[in-house]
Design an enzyme around this catalytic site. Structure first.
Site, short mmCIF file in Angstrom:
data_model
loop_
_atom_site.label_atom_id
_atom_site.label_comp_id
_atom_site.label_asym_id
_atom_site.label_seq_id
_atom_site.Cartn_x
_atom_site.Cartn_y
_atom_site.Cartn_z
N LYS A 119 43.25 22.51 43.13
CA LYS A 119 42.47 23.52 42.46
C LYS A 119 40.73 23.17 42.95
CE LYS A 119 41.67 28.03 40.68
NZ LYS A 119 41.94 29.43 39.81
N SER A 153 46.12 34.29 37.48
CA SER A 153 45.44 32.68 38.86
C SER A 153 46.48 31.89 39.66
CB SER A 153 44.56 32.29 38.63
OG SER A 153 43.77 33.80 38.18
N SER A 168 43.35 33.47 41.51
CA SER A 168 42.54 32.67 42.11
C SER A 168 42.15 31.78 42.48
CB SER A 168 40.96 32.44 40.89
OG SER A 168 41.44 31.90 39.78
#
Lengths: 66, 453
Positions: free
Chosen positions: B81, B180, B156
């Site tokens: 990420k 997330s 996210s």
């Protein structure tokens, strides 16, 4: 400071900074503050726990759903 | 028909690589080809490290040829990420605020993956600064759900989950402050693990709210997530592989918290969860109804705990270049600047209460079991979704079943449990005892074959 006073000041400040779109979020924040304070977490933390568990009934005889 | 190899699990790929039957370069090139073919539509990646990934794969293949295998991650393409530092690569946090940033060194988790032999294939798209649950507020184009590109993949860590289900990477590293990792895992159909808070270092990772931030894996199976978790924690894995996956759920005892957690559920999600629970019980799991008495008070606690921490980190950038944030993220950060200190302190008191209540619910249980997301993936840009005839705010729905365990720090994992009739994945969440992440993983691995639809 009361939540109402805080909310009024916060909205005035947001307006003075040109952040009109922030005002609905400040209303949400005021609601959250009310809910947090109403819950009385400090008192809850001092009270004895109020929870338990119950054995679930046996699964249905016809087994798992398809 | 057998899926192409780059859609397989690490547990399946590792022995092929170790035996020289599959090269890391071949696997890496297959993932890069998927990115090349599909990412212009899905926006899962921000930075693709094609040349360096192939060079890394070749070097690892040379090690294999020389008789050295670093362990089960040797030669496996993994994405990060884009909040996580990788030396010499930008960490954008999906924001224009970070333009020009290049990481000077690897985050500890990146260094551990590299040492374990992972091929770092690229940096994935996310909700800007991880401050959202839909991955549509980003400077790099809204991430799209491969099951229905008009819908969000959740967030996210949206790009991480999309990359796994489309064969762009075999696994990914995400972060989880309110759900997330677990939210996109449920929305896309992957496994996602949030370890116990503090187990995996967050240094070199752009923070959202440090007292709730967690780093963890998204993967194709519990065993893969377990392996990566061990690597992220800094444990040598070669001696522990294969992992001790128990073959039966008999004797497992799961607590089912219904009050609050089942009050607002989409009908299709409710049906899938009920079917999974029935399958588990038929396979021998014992379930008990448990109560977390103040779970319904969690939303304001979460808001007032997270906002000030996020605003403090962003204060300088908000003052210097507020126009560089996406509008929604900027406004939420600005909210945080108005929170009163006394309410932040109240939120900390609430967290202590909730932590005790989750501990009590887990007493005598191996784990709690509940849905991960109360709704299937929402349409991109939707502010509300209909649940049982009532419009509900998307953000509240996305966080509803996951945020509690960020406040308390308990480990939690999401498993895929099949799709709604419209073809949208659903997730089942298991929550373990604090500092009991491996026990949770063992329970999840045993449950996994029972809940796959």
């Amino acid at each position: 400071m009361t939540i109402e006073d805080w909310h009024k000041c916060a909205c005035e400040d947001a307006g003075s900074r040109g952040l009109e779109d922030l005002k609905p979020l400040l209303a949400t924040l005021a609601d959250a503050m009310r809910a947090l304070r109403a819950a009385g977490w400090e008192d809850v933390g001092r009270a004895p726990a109020d929870q338990g568990s119950v054995e679930a009934p046996a699964p249905p005889a016809d087994g798992a759903p398809k | 028909m057998t899926a192409p190899l780059h859609f397989h699990t690490i547990a399946e790929l590792a022995p092929l690589i170790a035996a020289g039957h599959l090269s890391s370069e071949e696997l890496t090139r297959a993932c890069l080809a998927e990115i090349d073919a599909h990412d212009s539509a899905l926006h899962a990646f921000i930075t693709v490290l094609g040349a360096s990934a192939i060079a890394q794969a070749r070097a690892l293949d040379a090690e294999t040829a020389a008789g050295r295998c670093r362990g089960p991650l040797h030669g496996i393409p993994i994405s990060l990420k884009d909040l996580i530092d990788q030396q010499g690569v930008p960490t954008t946090a999906a924001s224009r605020v970070r333009e020009g940033h290049v990481a000077e060194r690897d985050a500890p988790v990146t260094a551990r993956l590299r040492e374990a032999g992972a091929v770092l294939i690229g940096k994935t798209n996310l909700h800007e600064f991880a401050f959202g649950t839909t991955s549509d507020d980003t400077a790099f184009g809204a991430v799209r759900n491969p099951h229905d590109p008009s819908r969000s993949p959740g967030g996210s860590s949206g790009g991480s989950a999309v990359g796994i289900v489309t064969g762009m990477s075999v696994a990914s590293i995400g972060t989880d402050t309110g759900g997330s990792i677990r939210i996109p895992s449920a929305a896309c159909g992957t496994v996602g693990l949030k370890p116990t808070w503090g187990e995996v270092p967050c240094e070199g990772v752009v923070p959202l709210s440090p007292s709730l931030d967690h780093v963890g894996p998204l993967a194709r199976s519990v065993a893969d997530a377990w392996l990566i978790y061990l690597v992220l924690r800094g444990e040598p894995t070669a001696a522990r592989w294969p992992l001790p996956i128990r073959q039966s759920v008999k004797g497992l005892r799961l607590g089912v918290p219904r009050r609050y957690f089942h009050d607002v559920l989409d009908d299709d999600v409710r049906e899938r969860f009920a079917a999974s629970l029935a399958w588990l019980r038929q396979a021998g799991v014992r379930t008990v109804e448990v109560v977390i008495p103040h779970a319904d008070g969690v939303a304001p606690v979460y808001l007032l705990a997270t906002l000030p921490e996020a605003a403090a980190y962003h204060a300088a950038a908000l003052a210097a270049s507020p126009e560089r944030y996406t509008k929604n993220v900027r406004l939420r950060l600005e909210m945080g600047r108005y929170v009163l200190a006394e309410d932040y302190v109240r939120a900390q008191a609430a967290r202590a209460v909730l932590r005790n209540e989750v501990d009590a619910a887990l007493d005598g249980c191996d784990a709690l079991v509940l849905p991960t997301l109360p709704i299937p993936a929402p349409p991109i840009g939707a502010a509300t979704v209909d649940v049982g005839g009532t419009p509900q705010p998307v953000r509240s729905m996305m966080l509803r079943l996951t945020q509690l365990f960020n406040l308390t720090g308990h480990p939690a994992i999401s498993l895929p449990i099949g799709d709604t009739p419209a073809g949208l994945p659903c997730g089942l969440q298991l929550v373990g005892r604090a500092n009991g992440t491996e026990r949770l993983l063992a329970a999840a691995a045993a449950c996994e074959p029972c809940v796959i639809a």
